[in-house]
Design a protein around this motif. Structure first.
Motif, PDB file in Angstrom:
ATOM      1  N   ARG A 159       9.387  -2.343  -5.289  1.00 33.96           N
ATOM      2  CA  ARG A 159       8.370  -3.356  -5.017  1.00 33.96           C
ATOM      3  C   ARG A 159       8.090  -3.477  -3.521  1.00 33.96           C
ATOM      4  NH1 ARG A 159      11.069  -8.353  -7.314  1.00 33.96           N
ATOM      5  NH2 ARG A 159       9.339  -9.433  -6.251  1.00 33.96           N
ATOM      6  N   MET A 160       9.144  -3.379  -2.731  1.00 39.60           N
ATOM      7  CA  MET A 160       8.970  -3.478  -1.282  1.00 39.60           C
ATOM      8  C   MET A 160       8.172  -2.296  -0.741  1.00 39.60           C
ATOM      9  SD  MET A 160      12.788  -4.860  -0.283  1.00 39.60           S
ATOM     10  CE  MET A 160      12.454  -5.565   1.331  1.00 39.60           C
ATOM     11  N   ALA A 161       8.486  -1.109  -1.216  1.00 40.02           N
ATOM     12  CA  ALA A 161       7.747   0.082  -0.765  1.00 40.02           C
ATOM     13  C   ALA A 161       6.281  -0.015  -1.166  1.00 40.02           C
ATOM     14  CB  ALA A 161       8.382   1.336  -1.353  1.00 40.02           C
ATOM     15  N   ALA A 162       6.041  -0.496  -2.389  1.00 41.98           N
ATOM     16  CA  ALA A 162       4.662  -0.639  -2.861  1.00 41.98           C
ATOM     17  C   ALA A 162       3.898  -1.670  -2.040  1.00 41.98           C
ATOM     18  CB  ALA A 162       4.661  -1.025  -4.339  1.00 41.98           C
ATOM     19  N   SER A 163       4.585  -2.722  -1.603  1.00 40.05           N
ATOM     20  CA  SER A 163       3.910  -3.758  -0.822  1.00 40.05           C
ATOM     21  C   SER A 163       3.428  -3.219   0.518  1.00 40.05           C
ATOM     22  CB  SER A 163       4.836  -4.962  -0.616  1.00 40.05           C
ATOM     23  OG  SER A 163       5.892  -4.658   0.287  1.00 40.05           O
ATOM     24  N   SER A 164       4.182  -2.308   1.109  1.00 43.77           N
ATOM     25  CA  SER A 164       3.767  -1.719   2.384  1.00 43.77           C
ATOM     26  C   SER A 164       2.516  -0.876   2.225  1.00 43.77           C
ATOM     27  CB  SER A 164       4.911  -0.876   2.961  1.00 43.77           C
ATOM     28  OG  SER A 164       6.003  -1.684   3.308  1.00 43.77           O
ATOM     29  N   ALA A 165       2.523  -0.029   1.209  1.00 43.00           N
ATOM     30  CA  ALA A 165       1.351   0.813   0.967  1.00 43.00           C
ATOM     31  C   ALA A 165       0.134  -0.036   0.646  1.00 43.00           C
ATOM     32  CB  ALA A 165       1.645   1.786  -0.176  1.00 43.00           C
ATOM     33  N   ALA A 166       0.332  -1.081  -0.154  1.00 37.48           N
ATOM     34  CA  ALA A 166      -0.789  -1.943  -0.539  1.00 37.48           C
ATOM     35  C   ALA A 166      -1.383  -2.660   0.668  1.00 37.48           C
ATOM     36  CB  ALA A 166      -0.333  -2.963  -1.577  1.00 37.48           C
TER      37      ALA A 166
ATOM     38  N   ALA B 210      -6.560   1.275   6.331  1.00 37.64           N
ATOM     39  CA  ALA B 210      -5.945   2.373   7.089  1.00 37.64           C
ATOM     40  C   ALA B 210      -6.392   3.718   6.525  1.00 37.64           C
ATOM     41  CB  ALA B 210      -4.426   2.262   7.024  1.00 37.64           C
ATOM     42  N   PRO B 211      -6.857   4.624   7.382  1.00 38.88           N
ATOM     43  CA  PRO B 211      -7.352   5.932   6.917  1.00 38.88           C
ATOM     44  C   PRO B 211      -6.217   6.942   6.757  1.00 38.88           C
ATOM     45  CG  PRO B 211      -7.702   5.750   9.263  1.00 38.88           C
ATOM     46  CD  PRO B 211      -7.076   4.445   8.833  1.00 38.88           C
ATOM     47  N   VAL B 212      -5.335   6.701   5.803  1.00 41.03           N
ATOM     48  CA  VAL B 212      -4.172   7.571   5.617  1.00 41.03           C
ATOM     49  C   VAL B 212      -4.600   8.889   4.982  1.00 41.03           C
ATOM     50  CG1 VAL B 212      -1.940   7.821   4.475  1.00 41.03           C
ATOM     51  CG2 VAL B 212      -2.615   5.603   5.417  1.00 41.03           C
ATOM     52  N   THR B 213      -4.304   9.991   5.662  1.00 39.05           N
ATOM     53  CA  THR B 213      -4.717  11.303   5.170  1.00 39.05           C
ATOM     54  C   THR B 213      -3.529  12.225   4.865  1.00 39.05           C
ATOM     55  OG1 THR B 213      -4.985  12.034   7.473  1.00 39.05           O
ATOM     56  CG2 THR B 213      -6.951  11.232   6.329  1.00 39.05           C
ATOM     57  N   ALA B 214      -2.313  11.769   5.135  1.00 39.97           N
ATOM     58  CA  ALA B 214      -1.134  12.584   4.822  1.00 39.97           C
ATOM     59  C   ALA B 214       0.092  11.675   4.755  1.00 39.97           C
ATOM     60  CB  ALA B 214      -0.920  13.670   5.880  1.00 39.97           C
TER      61      ALA B 214
ATOM     62  N   TRP C 277       2.842   5.273  -1.426  1.00 42.08           N
ATOM     63  CA  TRP C 277       1.838   5.671  -0.436  1.00 42.08           C
ATOM     64  C   TRP C 277       0.985   6.820  -0.970  1.00 42.08           C
ATOM     65  CZ3 TRP C 277       1.003   3.161   4.130  1.00 42.08           C
ATOM     66  CH2 TRP C 277       1.988   2.261   4.537  1.00 42.08           C
ATOM     67  N   ALA C 278       1.646   7.800  -1.560  1.00 45.41           N
ATOM     68  CA  ALA C 278       0.917   8.945  -2.106  1.00 45.41           C
ATOM     69  C   ALA C 278      -0.007   8.500  -3.237  1.00 45.41           C
ATOM     70  CB  ALA C 278       1.908   9.992  -2.610  1.00 45.41           C
ATOM     71  N   GLU C 279       0.498   7.635  -4.098  1.00 48.45           N
ATOM     72  CA  GLU C 279      -0.312   7.162  -5.227  1.00 48.45           C
ATOM     73  C   GLU C 279      -1.490   6.319  -4.746  1.00 48.45           C
ATOM     74  OE1 GLU C 279       0.176   4.526  -9.339  1.00 48.45           O
ATOM     75  OE2 GLU C 279       1.930   5.036  -8.131  1.00 48.45           O
ATOM     76  N   THR C 280      -1.236   5.423  -3.811  1.00 54.17           N
ATOM     77  CA  THR C 280      -2.283   4.526  -3.328  1.00 54.17           C
ATOM     78  C   THR C 280      -3.408   5.270  -2.628  1.00 54.17           C
ATOM     79  OG1 THR C 280      -0.696   2.710  -3.063  1.00 54.17           O
ATOM     80  CG2 THR C 280      -2.744   2.566  -1.795  1.00 54.17           C
ATOM     81  N   PHE C 281      -3.060   6.298  -1.872  1.00 52.04           N
ATOM     82  CA  PHE C 281      -4.059   7.012  -1.085  1.00 52.04           C
ATOM     83  C   PHE C 281      -4.463   8.356  -1.688  1.00 52.04           C
ATOM     84  CE2 PHE C 281      -2.198   3.990   1.878  1.00 52.04           C
ATOM     85  CZ  PHE C 281      -3.327   3.489   2.518  1.00 52.04           C
ATOM     86  N   GLY C 282      -3.962   8.660  -2.905  1.00 50.63           N
ATOM     87  CA  GLY C 282      -4.352   9.888  -3.585  1.00 50.63           C
ATOM     88  C   GLY C 282      -3.874  11.152  -2.901  1.00 50.63           C
ATOM     89  N   LEU C 283      -2.624  11.140  -2.441  1.00 55.25           N
ATOM     90  CA  LEU C 283      -2.077  12.273  -1.702  1.00 55.25           C
ATOM     91  C   LEU C 283      -0.797  12.780  -2.346  1.00 55.25           C
ATOM     92  CD1 LEU C 283      -2.455  10.583   1.803  1.00 55.25           C
ATOM     93  CD2 LEU C 283      -3.945  12.378   0.883  1.00 55.25           C
ATOM     94  N   THR C 284      -0.299  13.910  -1.882  1.00 56.08           N
ATOM     95  CA  THR C 284       1.011  14.398  -2.298  1.00 56.08           C
ATOM     96  C   THR C 284       1.966  14.232  -1.118  1.00 56.08           C
ATOM     97  OG1 THR C 284       0.456  16.657  -1.613  1.00 56.08           O
ATOM     98  CG2 THR C 284       0.067  16.072  -3.930  1.00 56.08           C
ATOM     99  N   VAL C 285       3.249  14.096  -1.420  1.00 55.30           N
ATOM    100  CA  VAL C 285       4.254  13.876  -0.384  1.00 55.30           C
ATOM    101  C   VAL C 285       4.812  15.203   0.110  1.00 55.30           C
ATOM    102  CG1 VAL C 285       6.468  12.801   0.188  1.00 55.30           C
ATOM    103  CG2 VAL C 285       4.894  11.655  -1.389  1.00 55.30           C
ATOM    104  N   ALA C 286       4.705  15.452   1.401  1.00 57.22           N
ATOM    105  CA  ALA C 286       5.353  16.607   2.021  1.00 57.22           C
ATOM    106  C   ALA C 286       6.717  16.160   2.532  1.00 57.22           C
ATOM    107  CB  ALA C 286       4.500  17.127   3.171  1.00 57.22           C
ATOM    108  N   LEU C 287       7.671  17.088   2.608  1.00 63.08           N
ATOM    109  CA  LEU C 287       9.014  16.770   3.076  1.00 63.08           C
ATOM    110  C   LEU C 287       9.281  17.425   4.424  1.00 63.08           C
ATOM    111  CD1 LEU C 287      11.060  17.187  -0.242  1.00 63.08           C
ATOM    112  CD2 LEU C 287       9.951  15.129   0.666  1.00 63.08           C
ATOM    113  N   ASP C 288      10.026  16.725   5.274  1.00 63.65           N
ATOM    114  CA  ASP C 288      10.371  17.246   6.590  1.00 63.65           C
ATOM    115  C   ASP C 288      11.824  16.880   6.879  1.00 63.65           C
ATOM    116  OD1 ASP C 288      10.710  17.844   9.325  1.00 63.65           O
ATOM    117  OD2 ASP C 288       8.610  17.365   9.784  1.00 63.65           O
TER     118      ASP C 288
END
Length: 202
Positions: free
Chosen positions: A23-30, A37-41, A57-68
């Protein structure tokens, strides 16, 4: 984090988010989405809890998660132990005295300068990877704090109890010329913190 035994989990596998953590992670993305915010990655540390934190974040902005790998939690010789150990307990084990000989480095884990360098390298590459928009990097409390202290010109050694970096908080950087500067800090999940057990941010 789901961590009822209060283990210092570090890079250990098998530690994911609790229901509250999701829930906390979702609140940040929301919140960032509502702000436009123009999140592109989205890029995350490869550990389970950061991948799960990146998912909204990926779900909210329609992106896939890359790992680093450079965004990962630092190494720590106390990994796997309860997080309530004290200096007195440490001094009772002579074999471990070398671990605490230099808290300025620190000698019990990855050096602060190493953490800062790899994080800033990841940030530089993330910035260069997009033509426009914002890149969300999902990391851990100490690496994030090392970035904050680096870009603000503060010494890396610090009191861990005084970190301004709570669960699912957002520290924002902006590129200005040839350097990054910190331009904001938001705590979208602040209202949920009273119910949280683990305050080590991702």
């Amino acid at each position: 984090m789901h961590n009822p035994e209060h283990v210092l989990y570090g890079r250990l596998e098998g530690f994911g988010l609790s229901e509250l953590g999701h829930r906390m992670a979702a609140s940040s993305a929301a919140m960032l989405h509502e702000q436009g915010a123009p999140v592109t990655a989205v890029v995350a540390s490869p550990l389970q809890r950061t991948r799960e934190s990146a998912a909204p974040w990926a779900e909210t902005f329609g992106l896939t998660v890359a790992l680093d790998e450079r965004l990962i939690e630092p190494t720590n010789k106390y990994e796997g132990r309860r997080s309530d150990f004290t200096i007195a307990k440490q001094l009772a084990v002579p074999a471990e005295w070398p671990w605490i000989v230099n808290p300025l480095k620190p000698s019990w884990g990855e050096a602060y300068v190493s953490i800062a360098a790899r994080m800033l390298s990841a940030i530089e590459d993330a910035w260069a990877s997009v033509d426009s928009g914002d890149v969300v990097l999902v990391s851990h409390q100490l690496p994030i704090w090392m970035v904050h202290r680096s870009v603000t010109g503060a010494r890396l050694f610090h009191d861990p109890r005084r970190r301004r970096c709570s669960l699912s908080s957002v520290t924002s950087l902006e590129r200005r010329g040839d350097r990054f500067v910190e331009v904001g800090y938001q705590d979208p999940a602040q209202d949920l913190l009273d119910s949280a057990v683990d305050l080590g941010a991702v």
